[in-house]
Design a protein around this motif. Structure first.
Motif, PDB file in Angstrom:
ATOM      1  N   GLU A   1       0.829  -1.207   0.000  1.00 26.95           N
ATOM      2  CA  GLU A   1       0.000   0.000   0.000  1.00 26.95           C
ATOM      3  C   GLU A   1       0.859   1.251   0.000  1.00 26.95           C
ATOM      4  O   GLU A   1       0.561   2.232  -0.684  1.00 26.95           O
ATOM      5  CB  GLU A   1      -0.924   0.008   1.224  1.00 26.95           C
ATOM      6  N   SER A   2       1.979   1.235   0.755  1.00 30.37           N
ATOM      7  CA  SER A   2       2.871   2.389   0.801  1.00 30.37           C
ATOM      8  C   SER A   2       3.366   2.735  -0.587  1.00 30.37           C
ATOM      9  O   SER A   2       3.357   3.894  -1.015  1.00 30.37           O
ATOM     10  CB  SER A   2       4.083   2.101   1.708  1.00 30.37           C
ATOM     11  N   GLU A   3       3.831   1.703  -1.312  1.00 29.82           N
ATOM     12  CA  GLU A   3       4.417   1.946  -2.623  1.00 29.82           C
ATOM     13  C   GLU A   3       3.350   2.246  -3.668  1.00 29.82           C
ATOM     14  O   GLU A   3       3.551   3.078  -4.550  1.00 29.82           O
ATOM     15  CB  GLU A   3       5.266   0.743  -3.021  1.00 29.82           C
ATOM     16  N   THR A   4       2.203   1.563  -3.574  1.00 31.64           N
ATOM     17  CA  THR A   4       1.134   1.806  -4.539  1.00 31.64           C
ATOM     18  C   THR A   4       0.594   3.216  -4.409  1.00 31.64           C
ATOM     19  O   THR A   4       0.428   3.938  -5.393  1.00 31.64           O
ATOM     20  CB  THR A   4      -0.006   0.789  -4.344  1.00 31.64           C
ATOM     21  N   LYS A   5       0.341   3.641  -3.175  1.00 32.20           N
ATOM     22  CA  LYS A   5      -0.209   4.974  -2.961  1.00 32.20           C
ATOM     23  C   LYS A   5       0.770   6.065  -3.378  1.00 32.20           C
ATOM     24  O   LYS A   5       0.376   7.114  -3.873  1.00 32.20           O
ATOM     25  CB  LYS A   5      -0.592   5.148  -1.491  1.00 32.20           C
ATOM     26  N   SER A   6       2.069   5.806  -3.161  1.00 35.18           N
ATOM     27  CA  SER A   6       3.042   6.831  -3.519  1.00 35.18           C
ATOM     28  C   SER A   6       3.142   7.015  -5.020  1.00 35.18           C
ATOM     29  O   SER A   6       3.612   8.047  -5.491  1.00 35.18           O
ATOM     30  CB  SER A   6       4.425   6.460  -2.947  1.00 35.18           C
ATOM     31  N   ARG A   7       2.657   5.995  -5.803  1.00 33.63           N
ATOM     32  CA  ARG A   7       2.719   6.115  -7.256  1.00 33.63           C
ATOM     33  C   ARG A   7       1.438   6.680  -7.864  1.00 33.63           C
ATOM     34  O   ARG A   7       1.397   6.989  -9.039  1.00 33.63           O
ATOM     35  CB  ARG A   7       3.023   4.737  -7.872  1.00 33.63           C
ATOM     36  N   ARG A   8       0.378   6.790  -7.068  1.00 32.43           N
ATOM     37  CA  ARG A   8      -0.871   7.296  -7.601  1.00 32.43           C
ATOM     38  C   ARG A   8      -0.776   8.795  -7.896  1.00 32.43           C
ATOM     39  O   ARG A   8      -0.137   9.530  -7.147  1.00 32.43           O
ATOM     40  CB  ARG A   8      -1.999   7.067  -6.604  1.00 32.43           C
ATOM     41  N   PRO A   9      -1.426   9.250  -8.985  1.00 28.68           N
ATOM     42  CA  PRO A   9      -1.412  10.690  -9.293  1.00 28.68           C
ATOM     43  C   PRO A   9      -1.970  11.487  -8.127  1.00 28.68           C
ATOM     44  O   PRO A   9      -2.997  11.153  -7.549  1.00 28.68           O
ATOM     45  CB  PRO A   9      -2.328  10.781 -10.528  1.00 28.68           C
ATOM     46  N   GLY A  10      -1.266  12.549  -7.760  1.00 31.62           N
ATOM     47  CA  GLY A  10      -1.733  13.415  -6.695  1.00 31.62           C
ATOM     48  C   GLY A  10      -1.355  12.951  -5.305  1.00 31.62           C
ATOM     49  O   GLY A  10      -1.577  13.664  -4.329  1.00 31.62           O
TER      50      GLY A  10
ATOM     51  N   MET B   1      12.969  -0.775  14.322  1.00 30.22           N
ATOM     52  CA  MET B   1      12.379  -0.329  13.064  1.00 30.22           C
ATOM     53  C   MET B   1      10.879  -0.631  13.038  1.00 30.22           C
ATOM     54  O   MET B   1      10.110   0.077  12.389  1.00 30.22           O
ATOM     55  CB  MET B   1      13.089  -0.998  11.891  1.00 30.22           C
ATOM     56  N   ASP B   2      10.465  -1.690  13.729  1.00 35.39           N
ATOM     57  CA  ASP B   2       9.030  -1.980  13.850  1.00 35.39           C
ATOM     58  C   ASP B   2       8.314  -0.820  14.539  1.00 35.39           C
ATOM     59  O   ASP B   2       7.241  -0.397  14.104  1.00 35.39           O
ATOM     60  CB  ASP B   2       8.805  -3.261  14.659  1.00 35.39           C
ATOM     61  N   ASP B   3       8.918  -0.330  15.625  1.00 36.33           N
ATOM     62  CA  ASP B   3       8.325   0.790  16.363  1.00 36.33           C
ATOM     63  C   ASP B   3       8.210   2.030  15.480  1.00 36.33           C
ATOM     64  O   ASP B   3       7.200   2.722  15.470  1.00 36.33           O
ATOM     65  CB  ASP B   3       9.178   1.130  17.593  1.00 36.33           C
ATOM     66  N   ILE B   4       9.284   2.312  14.749  1.00 38.09           N
ATOM     67  CA  ILE B   4       9.313   3.511  13.913  1.00 38.09           C
ATOM     68  C   ILE B   4       8.302   3.405  12.777  1.00 38.09           C
ATOM     69  O   ILE B   4       7.576   4.356  12.479  1.00 38.09           O
ATOM     70  CB  ILE B   4      10.734   3.743  13.360  1.00 38.09           C
ATOM     71  N   ALA B   5       8.247   2.232  12.143  1.00 42.76           N
ATOM     72  CA  ALA B   5       7.295   2.029  11.054  1.00 42.76           C
ATOM     73  C   ALA B   5       5.868   2.215  11.555  1.00 42.76           C
ATOM     74  O   ALA B   5       5.037   2.867  10.901  1.00 42.76           O
ATOM     75  CB  ALA B   5       7.470   0.638  10.447  1.00 42.76           C
ATOM     76  N   ALA B   6       5.565   1.646  12.736  1.00 47.88           N
ATOM     77  CA  ALA B   6       4.226   1.766  13.299  1.00 47.88           C
ATOM     78  C   ALA B   6       3.894   3.208  13.629  1.00 47.88           C
ATOM     79  O   ALA B   6       2.798   3.698  13.341  1.00 47.88           O
ATOM     80  CB  ALA B   6       4.100   0.894  14.546  1.00 47.88           C
ATOM     81  N   ALA B   7       4.843   3.926  14.226  1.00 50.50           N
ATOM     82  CA  ALA B   7       4.598   5.312  14.614  1.00 50.50           C
ATOM     83  C   ALA B   7       4.411   6.215  13.399  1.00 50.50           C
ATOM     84  O   ALA B   7       3.651   7.191  13.449  1.00 50.50           O
ATOM     85  CB  ALA B   7       5.759   5.820  15.472  1.00 50.50           C
TER      86      ALA B   7
ATOM     87  N   GLY C   1       4.948   0.691   6.101  1.00 47.17           N
ATOM     88  CA  GLY C   1       5.404  -0.680   6.232  1.00 47.17           C
ATOM     89  C   GLY C   1       6.877  -0.739   6.572  1.00 47.17           C
ATOM     90  O   GLY C   1       7.666   0.102   6.134  1.00 47.17           O
ATOM     91  N   LYS C   2       7.284  -1.748   7.359  1.00 47.74           N
ATOM     92  CA  LYS C   2       8.684  -1.840   7.779  1.00 47.74           C
ATOM     93  C   LYS C   2       9.621  -2.071   6.594  1.00 47.74           C
ATOM     94  O   LYS C   2      10.710  -1.483   6.531  1.00 47.74           O
ATOM     95  CB  LYS C   2       8.861  -2.963   8.804  1.00 47.74           C
ATOM     96  N   ALA C   3       9.220  -2.901   5.646  1.00 46.06           N
ATOM     97  CA  ALA C   3      10.085  -3.148   4.487  1.00 46.06           C
ATOM     98  C   ALA C   3      10.289  -1.867   3.688  1.00 46.06           C
ATOM     99  O   ALA C   3      11.371  -1.611   3.163  1.00 46.06           O
ATOM    100  CB  ALA C   3       9.486  -4.240   3.608  1.00 46.06           C
ATOM    101  N   THR C   4       9.238  -1.056   3.587  1.00 45.70           N
ATOM    102  CA  THR C   4       9.359   0.230   2.903  1.00 45.70           C
ATOM    103  C   THR C   4      10.361   1.117   3.629  1.00 45.70           C
ATOM    104  O   THR C   4      11.157   1.836   3.011  1.00 45.70           O
ATOM    105  CB  THR C   4       7.989   0.932   2.845  1.00 45.70           C
TER     106      THR C   4
END
Length: 206
Positions: free
Chosen positions: A13-22, A50-56, A60-63
């Motif tokens: 979702e992180s990567e998909t949303k970042s590619r959407r127009p706007g 990194m789990d804590d940081i991703a959640a905050a 996603g952690k991999a992102t």
């Protein structure tokens, strides 16, 4: 561990949303701010994952790993942002740290700024120092800059500038500063102590 952020999204979702127009790109500044806050609130720097940081930050952690490479890489990005004004001062001609000032004056001004940086960013400094500060890009930059300035002085230390730069920077470790503060030394006392050390080590050769 920090509770899961209500707006956390998956890596896809992180990567998909970042590619959407706007849609905005990866929220780098938001992630850095979230990490900064976590380290500031943590009793032990190692406890922040990194789990804590991703959640905050709600990513996603991999992102997160793809953006910064590692936990140390994320810390290095935080340091780079905080150290940017200091780097600029070293290049500004009319600055006490600038290239027009004598080398020893520049070193003294640099250490005063570095001590202030440690006072103002103890959580970030502690977090990075426990995982190997000597390899951090900002430490490498500080050491290289200091070594070059020491080589320009008239002191005997100029012949051993590489080593002397490491030794002087080692005196600014956050655990050393914490110990001095705990012993009753004030921030102004420590700043004066650092200046005395620098002057004594870099005194002109007789």
């Amino acid at each position: 561990m920090s509770p899961k952020h209500p707006d956390t999204i998956t890596d896809r979702e992180s990567e998909t949303k970042s590619r959407r127009p706007g849609r905005p790109p990866f929220p780098r500044e938001l992630v850095l701010a979230a990490a900064d806050a976590l380290f500031a609130d943590a009793d032990a720097p190692k406890s922040v994952s990194m789990d804590d940081i991703a959640a905050a930050a709600g990513v996603g952690k991999a992102t997160l790993f793809r953006a910064f490479g590692s936990r140390d890489g994320l810390l290095d990005a935080l340091f780079a942002a905080r150290a940017a004004p200091l780097r600029a001062e070293l290049e500004r001609p009319d600055s006490p740290l600038g290239p027009k000032a004598p080398p020893l004056d520049r070193i003294l001004a640099l250490f005063d700024e570095l001590v202030s940086f440690k006072f103002n960013n103890p959580h970030l400094t502690a977090a990075r120092e426990v995982s190997g500060m000597l390899q951090a890009p900002d430490y490498v930059w500080m050491h290289t800059t200091l070594r070059s300035l020491i080589e320009q002085t008239d002191s005997a230390a100029a012949e051993s500038a590489d080593y002397v730069a490491h030794v002087l920077l080692g005196g600014l470790r956050v655990d050393v500063i914490d110990e001095l503060l705990a012993s009753g030394r004030s921030r102004d006392d420590i700043r004066r102590d650092v200046a005395v050390l620098v002057r004594s080590v870099l005194a002109p050769a007789q």
